[in-house]
Design a protein around this motif. Structure first.
Motif, PDB file in Angstrom:
ATOM      1  N   GLY A 133      59.371  19.917  55.336  1.00 30.50           N
ATOM      2  CA  GLY A 133      60.283  19.468  54.257  1.00 30.50           C
ATOM      3  C   GLY A 133      60.812  18.229  54.130  1.00 30.50           C
ATOM      4  N   GLY A 134      62.011  17.919  53.877  1.00 28.83           N
ATOM      5  CA  GLY A 134      62.602  16.612  53.851  1.00 28.83           C
ATOM      6  C   GLY A 134      62.790  15.825  54.984  1.00 28.83           C
ATOM      7  N   LEU A 135      62.665  16.254  56.222  1.00 27.81           N
ATOM      8  CA  LEU A 135      62.638  15.546  57.419  1.00 27.81           C
ATOM      9  C   LEU A 135      61.375  15.718  57.964  1.00 27.81           C
ATOM     10  N   ARG A 163      63.404  15.638  47.886  1.00 21.86           N
ATOM     11  CA  ARG A 163      63.201  15.062  49.351  1.00 21.86           C
ATOM     12  C   ARG A 163      62.189  15.430  50.153  1.00 21.86           C
ATOM     13  N   GLN A 164      61.407  16.280  49.779  1.00 21.32           N
ATOM     14  CA  GLN A 164      59.935  16.649  50.299  1.00 21.32           C
ATOM     15  C   GLN A 164      58.861  15.950  49.943  1.00 21.32           C
ATOM     16  N   MET A 197      70.205  16.662  59.385  1.00 24.98           N
ATOM     17  CA  MET A 197      71.038  15.811  58.318  1.00 24.98           C
ATOM     18  C   MET A 197      71.975  16.694  57.724  1.00 24.98           C
ATOM     19  N   TYR A 198      72.881  15.912  57.145  1.00 26.95           N
ATOM     20  CA  TYR A 198      73.724  16.886  56.053  1.00 26.95           C
ATOM     21  C   TYR A 198      74.447  15.786  55.160  1.00 26.95           C
ATOM     22  N   PHE A 200      72.323  22.771  51.652  1.00 30.48           N
ATOM     23  CA  PHE A 200      73.418  21.822  51.771  1.00 30.48           C
ATOM     24  C   PHE A 200      72.800  20.566  51.008  1.00 30.48           C
ATOM     25  N   PRO A 201      73.938  19.716  50.552  1.00 33.08           N
ATOM     26  CA  PRO A 201      73.742  18.617  50.054  1.00 33.08           C
ATOM     27  C   PRO A 201      73.133  17.506  50.883  1.00 33.08           C
ATOM     28  N   SER A 216      79.699  16.174  58.568  1.00 30.59           N
ATOM     29  CA  SER A 216      78.794  17.313  57.818  1.00 30.59           C
ATOM     30  C   SER A 216      79.744  18.503  56.968  1.00 30.59           C
ATOM     31  N   MET A 268      73.967  19.370  62.729  1.00 38.55           N
ATOM     32  CA  MET A 268      73.407  19.316  61.451  1.00 38.55           C
ATOM     33  C   MET A 268      72.025  19.701  61.441  1.00 38.55           C
ATOM     34  N   SER A 269      71.255  20.270  60.607  1.00 37.41           N
ATOM     35  CA  SER A 269      69.689  20.787  60.697  1.00 37.41           C
ATOM     36  C   SER A 269      68.971  20.051  59.714  1.00 37.41           C
ATOM     37  N   GLY A 270      67.545  20.386  59.685  1.00 33.02           N
ATOM     38  CA  GLY A 270      66.640  20.025  58.622  1.00 33.02           C
ATOM     39  C   GLY A 270      66.616  20.801  57.564  1.00 33.02           C
ATOM     40  N   GLY A 271      65.439  20.334  56.634  1.00 31.59           N
ATOM     41  CA  GLY A 271      65.330  21.362  55.241  1.00 31.59           C
ATOM     42  C   GLY A 271      64.888  20.447  54.086  1.00 31.59           C
TER      43      GLY A 271
END
Ligand SMILES: [Zn+2]
Lengths: 247, 92
Positions: free
Chosen positions: A40-42, A73-74, A154-155, A187-188, B9, B89-92
């Motif tokens: 995904g985004g990361l 983001r992906q 991330m957040y 989350f944003p 966060s 925090m985490s990923g996504g």
């Protein structure tokens, strides 16, 4: 150990002169198997950076199909591919970019069913998962198998980065014994922030695999892009940690 | 004396701000300062930091200036200290 080909030497010419890296370091990258949880985004941009650097084999574990809300983001994905499995789209993007590396896709997330086997087949693990259960699972298995784990999070406009080197650093459970309650899956975040954290995670991984530079040890990097603050926070191993206390 | 809390966060998302400075009595401990901070924030904010027994949640780190401190740290804060409430925090 696989040797570098003439084409490898041409493709990686611009990075071979990095102090401490060189041909020997590049060979280590070529012979490395990296497991990345999620694309995904990361995980997506992180996989892209590892592919561009010439890490020999990437194993991507990610279940689910591409949705509109992934596209901010992906960045391995494409608008035309909405509805298709994300790991398959990631595979196509990466193989088109660097056909000389091997990419294996697992169309499911990391779970109790596959974590042991996947980490056994990997030299290094990149945790880019959204769920803390998945993150703790990878942490537990990496500690057990003594494999390095690069943990990215991330957040909103912030990020965190932790290298977990079993026996040398605290593990994720030493730092966070439990997941935060009231955690929401959505989350944003901007893609620019997830990509930044992905690049930093990839850089740490490259340093660990090749052996150059100074990987972040016993510290957690915290980034706030609202203020462009970068802070290294000391973290300590807990002797009574249920995950790594005995190693 | 003045203490600056920095939120991260999900804490900053619920607080709708990145930091908050509060006045506390001289020689306050971290616990006293956190209790003072909670007076001007919502119940939802509190639940991200403390459990039902008013103990720090295991997932939350307290960073005083550049170092982690524990919730039980009895040492006195100093005027101008900055405390980060760090939520993972985490990923996504
Ligand atoms: Zn541990």
């Amino acid at each position: 150990m696989k040797e570098l080909t003439d084409e490898d030497l041409k493709i990686y010419e611009w990075q071979l002169d990095i102090p401490g890296h060189g041909v020997e370091g590049q060979k280590k990258l070529k012979n490395c198997v990296a497991l990345i949880s999620r694309t995904g985004g990361l995980g997506g941009p992180l996989a892209f950076q590892l592919a561009s650097a010439g890490v020999g084999k990437l194993i991507l574990a990610h279940g689910g199909d591409l949705k509109h809300s992934d596209l901010n983001r992906q960045i391995l994905m494409k608008h035309d591919d909405i509805g298709k499995p994300r790991c398959e789209i990631a595979y196509e993007t990466l193989k088109r970019f660097n056909p000389n590396i091997e990419v294996e896709i697992i169309n499911s997330n990391i779970s109790e069913d596959n974590v042991e086997e996947l980490i056994e087949r990997s030299d290094i693990v990149f945790d880019c998962a959204p769920l803390f259960e998945e993150r703790f699972l990878m942490n537990r298995e990496c500690v057990k198998q003594k494999k390095p784990l690069v943990d990215c999070g991330m957040y909103s406009m912030e990020g965190q980065l932790i290298n977990i080197i079993p026996g040398k650093t605290p593990c994720l459970n030493c730092i966070f014994p439990e997941k935060p309650p009231h955690w929401k899956r959505k989350f944003p975040v901007f893609g620019a922030v997830s990509t930044l954290l992905a690049s930093l995670g990839a850089i740490e991984g490259l340093k660990i695999i090749s052996g150059f530079g100074e990987p972040l040890m016993n510290k957690m990097l915290y980034i706030n892009t609202q203020t462009l603050e970068f802070k290294k926070i000391p973290i300590t191993k807990k002797t009574n940690c249920p995950t790594c206390g005995t190693i | 004396m003045k203490i600056k809390f920095v939120f991260t966060s999900q804490i900053s998302l619920i607080a709708k701000k990145n930091d908050q400075s509060i006045e506390v009595v001289d020689n306050s401990s971290i616990q006293t300062a956190i209790m003072e901070l909670l007076k001007s924030n919502s119940q939802e904010f509190k639940e991200l930091i403390l459990d039902q027994h008013d103990q720090l949640l295991p997932a939350i780190l307290l960073i005083k200036n550049d170092d982690q401190i524990s919730f039980d740290d009895k040492s006195s804060l100093k005027d101008g200290d900055e405390i980060m409430l760090f939520s993972p925090m985490s990923g996504g």
